[in-house]
Write a protein that holds these residues in place. Structure first.
Motif, short mmCIF file in Angstrom:
data_model
loop_
_atom_site.label_atom_id
_atom_site.label_comp_id
_atom_site.label_asym_id
_atom_site.label_seq_id
_atom_site.Cartn_x
_atom_site.Cartn_y
_atom_site.Cartn_z
N ALA A 260 -2.94 -5.43 7.48
CA ALA A 260 -4.16 -4.76 7.95
C ALA A 260 -5.29 -4.98 6.95
O ALA A 260 -5.06 -5.12 5.74
CB ALA A 260 -3.90 -3.28 8.15
N LYS A 261 -6.51 -4.98 7.45
CA LYS A 261 -7.67 -5.24 6.59
C LYS A 261 -8.32 -3.95 6.07
O LYS A 261 -8.92 -3.96 5.00
CB LYS A 261 -8.72 -6.05 7.35
N THR A 262 -8.18 -2.85 6.83
CA THR A 262 -8.82 -1.59 6.43
C THR A 262 -7.83 -0.45 6.53
O THR A 262 -6.74 -0.59 7.11
CB THR A 262 -10.03 -1.27 7.34
N VAL A 263 -8.21 0.72 5.97
CA VAL A 263 -7.37 1.92 6.05
C VAL A 263 -7.14 2.32 7.51
O VAL A 263 -6.02 2.66 7.91
CB VAL A 263 -8.02 3.08 5.27
N GLY A 264 -8.19 2.24 8.32
CA GLY A 264 -8.06 2.59 9.74
C GLY A 264 -7.06 1.69 10.46
O GLY A 264 -6.23 2.16 11.25
N GLY B 160 -1.89 -2.22 -3.44
CA GLY B 160 -1.68 -0.97 -4.17
C GLY B 160 -2.56 0.17 -3.74
O GLY B 160 -2.53 1.25 -4.37
N THR B 161 -3.34 0.02 -2.65
CA THR B 161 -4.21 1.11 -2.18
C THR B 161 -3.39 2.35 -1.84
O THR B 161 -2.34 2.26 -1.20
CB THR B 161 -5.01 0.67 -0.94
N GLN B 162 -3.86 3.53 -2.27
CA GLN B 162 -3.24 4.81 -1.95
C GLN B 162 -4.02 5.48 -0.83
O GLN B 162 -5.24 5.64 -0.92
CB GLN B 162 -3.23 5.72 -3.19
N ALA C 212 0.87 -1.18 0.00
CA ALA C 212 0.00 0.00 0.00
C ALA C 212 0.90 1.23 0.00
O ALA C 212 2.11 1.11 0.21
CB ALA C 212 -0.93 0.00 1.21
N ASN C 213 0.33 2.38 -0.25
CA ASN C 213 1.10 3.62 -0.25
C ASN C 213 0.41 4.65 0.64
O ASN C 213 -0.82 4.79 0.60
CB ASN C 213 1.22 4.18 -1.67
N ILE C 214 1.21 5.33 1.46
CA ILE C 214 0.68 6.38 2.33
C ILE C 214 1.31 7.71 1.92
O ILE C 214 2.54 7.79 1.78
CB ILE C 214 0.99 6.09 3.81
N LEU D 209 1.69 11.24 3.44
CA LEU D 209 1.49 11.99 4.68
C LEU D 209 1.91 13.44 4.47
O LEU D 209 3.09 13.75 4.36
CB LEU D 209 2.33 11.34 5.80
N TYR D 210 0.93 14.30 4.38
CA TYR D 210 1.17 15.73 4.19
C TYR D 210 2.09 16.00 3.00
O TYR D 210 3.00 16.81 3.05
CB TYR D 210 1.75 16.36 5.45
N GLY D 211 1.87 15.26 1.92
CA GLY D 211 2.63 15.50 0.69
C GLY D 211 3.87 14.64 0.54
O GLY D 211 4.51 14.65 -0.51
N ASN D 212 4.22 13.88 1.56
CA ASN D 212 5.40 13.01 1.48
C ASN D 212 4.93 11.56 1.44
O ASN D 212 4.36 11.06 2.41
CB ASN D 212 6.31 13.25 2.69
N GLY D 213 5.17 10.88 0.32
CA GLY D 213 4.66 9.53 0.16
C GLY D 213 5.69 8.46 0.45
O GLY D 213 6.89 8.67 0.27
N PHE D 214 5.24 7.32 0.91
CA PHE D 214 6.14 6.17 1.12
C PHE D 214 5.33 4.89 1.01
O PHE D 214 4.13 4.85 1.28
CB PHE D 214 6.85 6.26 2.48
N ALA D 215 6.01 3.84 0.57
CA ALA D 215 5.37 2.54 0.38
C ALA D 215 5.46 1.73 1.67
O ALA D 215 6.42 1.82 2.42
CB ALA D 215 6.04 1.79 -0.76
N VAL D 216 4.43 0.92 1.90
CA VAL D 216 4.40 0.07 3.08
C VAL D 216 3.91 -1.32 2.69
O VAL D 216 3.30 -1.49 1.63
CB VAL D 216 3.49 0.64 4.19
N ARG D 217 4.18 -2.28 3.54
CA ARG D 217 3.59 -3.61 3.43
C ARG D 217 2.80 -3.86 4.71
O ARG D 217 3.26 -3.53 5.80
CB ARG D 217 4.66 -4.69 3.25
#
Length: 415
Positions: A197-201, A228-230, A182-184, A186-194
Motif C-alpha cells: 500500500a502507498k498510504t495509511v488509508g 517501519g511506519t507505526q 509497517a506496524n498497526i 489496534l486499540y492497544g494491540n499491536g501487530f506487524a504487517v507487510r
C-alpha cells in the motif's frame, strides 16, 4: 572287350572305404540340416548377448502418454523405466528439468502418464539485483523460491515482457515487487504487517480495518507509508479489548492418478493464520456482563494445505465380473458397458475437473456433497459397490433402467 573293360574301370564309382573322411561327411544326408541348426544357434546366442539376455513379445509392450513441454503424444513402448523410455525416444533431460514420475520408475501399467518440463533460462530482478537461473517451473513465484530467494506472501511477482536488449536480460524476466514492513496498533494491540500500500488509508482498506465513530487514526490516512511506519487506531470513552484467534489453514484435496487409491500425501504443508477480534466490553461492578464484536482483522493470512489423494485403481477382475457381482442382468451389459466406457473408461477411481467421480461420474450436489461417497466409502477400489449405486440411479431415473439410460446417453451424451 579289353578296351571296354578299361573304360568301365576308369569311370566306375570308388569304394567308400577308399574315400577320405571329409568326402564321406560331405556326402552325408543330414549334414546340411545340422550345419543350419548350428549356425542359427550361434546367431541367436550372439543376439541374446547384445539384447542383455531378454526376449521380447507382444505382451512386453505398454502404451505410454508422454507430454514434453505441453505437447502430448501416445506411444507404444517396451521400455522398462521412464529413463529408458526417454532415451529410446531421444528426449534429453537435464538435472534442472522436471520429470514425473521419477526416471527410475518402472513402466508396468497401461496408459502410464509421463510428463517432462524442460528448463529454460529465467532472469529474476529483485530490488535491482539480477539472478539468472535455469528453471522448469511454470509459476513465477515457484521459480523465484527455487532460486533460493526468500519471498513473503505480500510480495508481488510479475512476468515482464518488455525486455530491452541493451539490458542483457537472458530468457524470461521476473520482477519481484517487495512489500514493506509497517506496524498497526489496534486499540492497544499491536501487530506487524507487510504491505505494498502507498498510504495509511490504503493499508487500512487492504487489511479491512474499519474505524468506528469516535476512533482516531494516527498518522492521518493520506500519509505516505515508509518502511517501519507505526499506525495507531485509538478509541476513547469505552473499554475495548482485542483478542488474537487462530484461523485454521484451509485444506485442498487434489487427485493424483499415479498414486494408489486410498493413499494420501501432503504436497504443501500450509500454515494457520491469525486474526485480531476487537470487542466492546460492558462492565458492571468490575465484572464483564457482555461483549460485542466491533471488527475482525486478519493479521496473518492462512496458507492452504494441499493433500494429494490417489485415484489409481488396483482392483482385480473384469468388467463382466463386476457387473455380475453387482447383480446386473446380462441383458443390460451392453448398455452398462457403453455408458461406463464413455464416462470413465471403466476406471473406478476416475475424477474429472468438476469433481465428478467413479465409474459413472457421480457429480457433487449443490451443497457440495457426493452421494457416491456415502454409498461406497472405498469407492476408488470398490467397483461392485459403485455399479450397485449406479444401477439404483439408472432404475430410479430412467424408464427401462439401464437400457433407458443407454438411449438417453446416445441422445444427449450424458446421463
Amino acid at each position: 572287350m579289353k578296351k571296354l573293360f578299361s573304360l568301365r574301370r576308369k569311370y566306375s564309382a570308388r569304394p567308400t572305404d577308399d574315400l577320405p573322411r571329409s568326402e564321406k561327411m560331405r556326402g552325408h544326408p543330414f549334414i546340411i540340416p545340422v550345419v543350419t541348426f548350428l549356425a542359427l544357434f550361434f546367431v541367436s546366442g550372439i543376439a541374446m548377448v547384445l539384447l542383455g539376455g531378454e526376449t521380447m513379445g507382444a505382451s512386453d509392450a505398454r502404451v505410454v502418454r508422454l507430454t514434453v513441454d505441453g505437447v502430448e503424444q501416445t506411444v507404444p513402448t517396451r521400455a522398462r523405466t521412464v529413463k529408458d523410455l526417454l532415451q529410446r525416444l531421444d528426449v534429453e533431460v537435464s538435472e534442472a528439468d522436471i520429470v514425473k514420475p521419477a526416471l527410475d520408475t518402472l513402466i508396468v501399467e497401461e496408459n502410464t502418464e509421463v510428463t517432462v518440463q524442460k528448463a529454460r533460462p529465467v532472469t529474476i530482478i529483485d530490488q535491482g539485483r539480477r539472478t539468472t537461473v535455469l528453471s522448469a517451473h511454470q509459476q513465477p513465484r515457484t521459480v523465484v523460491e527455487q532460486a533460493g530467494i526468500e519471498l513473503y506472501r505480500e510480495d508481488g511477482i510479475a512476468l515482464d515482457g518488455n525486455i530491452d536488449i541493451s539490458d542483457r536480460i537472458i530468457g524470461e524476466q521476473i520482477v519481484v515487487d517487495r512489500a514493506q514492513e509497517a506496524n498497526i496498533n489496534l486499540y492497544g494491540n499491536g501487530f506487524a504487517v507487510r504491505t505494498r500500500a502507498k498510504t495509511v488509508g490504503e493499508l487500512l482498506e487492504q487489511k479491512d480495518i474499519k474505524t468506528l465513530e469516535g476512533d482516531t487514526v494516527e498518522p492521518a490516512r493520506n500519509t505516505k507509508l515508509a518502511s517501519g511506519t507505526q499506525v495507531f487506531i485509538v478509541r476513547k470513552g469505552k473499554k475495548v479489548i482485542t483478542v488474537e484467534e487462530v484461523i485454521p489453514a484451509p485444506v485442498q484435496t487434489v487427485p493424483d492418478g499415479n498414486m494408489a487409491a486410498g493413499i494420501t500425501a501432503v504436497r504443501e504443508a500450509g500454515t494457520d493464520g491469525k486474526k485480531l477480534v476487537t470487542y466492546e466490553v460492558e462492565m458492571r461492578n468490575d465484572q464483564e456482563v457482555s461483549r460485542k464484536v466491533l471488527q475482525e482483522v486478519i493479521a496473518v493470512t492462512p496458507v492452504r494445505r494441499v493433500v494429494a489423494q490417489g485415484t489409481k485403481s488396483s482392483v482385480t477382475g473384469t468388467k463382466a465380473d463386476w457387473m455380475a457381482a453387482a447383480g446386473i442382468s446380462e441383458a443390460d451389459y451392453f448398455a452398462v458397458d457403453l455408458i461406463i466406457s464413455k464416462e470413465s473408461g471403466w476406471n473406478p477411481g476416475a475424477m474429472n475437473g468438476s469433481r465428478c467421480i467413479g465409474l459413472g461420474q457421480r457429480c457433487p450436489s449443490a451443497s457440495g456433497q457426493n452421494a457416491l461417497l456415502a454409498a461406497c466409502p472405498n469407492w476408488q477400489v470398490d467397483p461392485v459397490c459403485q455399479l450397485q449405486h449406479f444401477s439404483a440411479y439408472a432404475n430410479g431415473r430412467y424408464p427401462g433402467g439401464w437400457q433407458g439410460a443407454y438411449n438417453f446417453w446416445l441422445a444427449n451424451r450424458w446421463w
